[in-house]
Design an enzyme around this catalytic site. Structure first.
Site: not given
Ligand code: NVA
Ligand code: CP
Length: 311
Positions: A107, A134, A137, A229, A270, A298
């Site tokens: 990540r 992502h 997801q 989101d 998500c 997931r």
């Molecule tokens: N768009 C959000 C998704 C989190 C799973 C982010 O990037 O923080």
């Molecule tokens: N949806 C998702 O990726 O959640 P987290 O940020 O908690 O991993």
């Protein structure tokens, strides 16, 4: 079963329709026999490294639990734990991790870090969220949609909010599976033009319709699925006030907006969610919401993905 041996999964662009369906089918299979004797051996002796530049609840816990349930092992690697934080290059980190691990999930803030990691890794790299995509997801979302709506072709999905990482992969995922998607985003927050172009190219093969608009009501009209989101993604905290002012008044998913969707429409997110910002509590906690099934999925899709990549 289609094997994905030695692929990198950085976005839904890396999977064709057959591969997506194989992952979903395998996930459904695993879901029906969680922790049976045979599934506990599927990844025996395999190790997943999990690199996190940003926080996570679902991604971290579902990957780690998934590896455990399949008989494998996962190592959490916060960037501060790695020599990366002291200036070791991504190239050398990738080469080193490839000597010990079977797969890396990462990540990152900048998608280019993932591209570099995958370029210099001899083992599969999975995107656990970047500023562009992502994929895990969206695989979970597609499984959830299939569970509730039985098939994909001709469904109408409305994305309401930020045209960012989750939206980008959702556009590609919908195009590849034949779901019509309308993304309603504020002006200046639409998904990148090149991603819309890729999605439209994919959509030609499946007949799906890809629309980007600034109008949430027209997007939700007759929708089977409504998705949003957070308005303030990880790394966007310095834009919090300005984003809330732009997004909340027009792009919040509330029961007024949901009235335009079909009666049996489902609501997806998500997570993590900020209640009463991007979505009101009555919608996210209401009867159309499928967020907990979505979060659970997931685990199942990632277990399937790991098996297909490294078994
Ligand atoms: N768009 C959000 C998704 C989190 C799973 C982010 O990037 O923080
Ligand atoms: N949806 C998702 O990726 O959640 P987290 O940020 O908690 O991993």
């Amino acid at each position: 079963m289609n094997s994905l041996k030695n692929k990198h999964i950085l976005s839904l662009q890396d999977l064709d329709l057959n591969e997506i369906i194989s992952i979903l089918d395998f996930a459904t299979n695993l879901k029906n026999k969680i922790n049976t004797k045979s599934s506990r051996k599927l990844l025996e002796g395999r190790t997943l490294g999990m690199v996190f530049q940003k926080p996570s609840t679902r991604t971290r816990v579902s990957f780690e639990t998934g590896m455990f349930q399949l008989g494998g092992h996962a190592i959490f690697l916060g960037t501060n734990d790695l020599q990366l934080s002291k200036g070791e290059s991504i190239e050398d980190t990738a080469r080193t991790l490839s000597l010990y691990l079977d797969c890396v999930m990462a990540r990152v803030y900048d998608h280019r870090d993932l591209e570099k990691l995958s370029k210099y890794s001899s083992i599969p790299v999975i995107n656990g969220l970047s500023d562009l995509f992502h994929p895990c997801q969206i695989l979970a979302d597609l499984l959830t949609i299939r569970e509730y709506k039985k098939n994909f072709n001709g469904l109408n999905l409305a994305w309401i909010g930020d045209g960012f990482n989750v939206c980008n992969d959702l556009l590609i995922g919908c195009a590849k599976t034949g779901i019509n998607i309308t993304a309603a985003c504020p002006s200046g927050y639409e998904p990148p033009e090149w991603i819309v172009k890729i999605s439209k190219r994919e959509a030609v093969k499946t007949g799906s319709r890809i629309i980007v608009t600034n109008e949430p009501i027209s997007a939700v009209q007759d929708a089977d699925i409504v998705v949003t989101d957070t308005f303030v993604s990880l790394g966007k905290d310095d834009e919090k006030i300005i984003r809330e002012n732009i997004f909340i008044p027009k792009y919040q998913v509330n029961s007024e907006l949901m009235k335009y969707a079909k009666d049996d429409a489902i609501f997806m997110h998500c997570l993590p969610a900020k209640r009463d910002q991007e979505v009101t509590s009555d919608v996210i906690d209401g009867k159309s919401s499928v967020i907990w099934k979505e979060a659970e999925n997931r685990l199942h899709v990632q277990k399937a993905l790991l098996c297909l990549l490294i078994r």
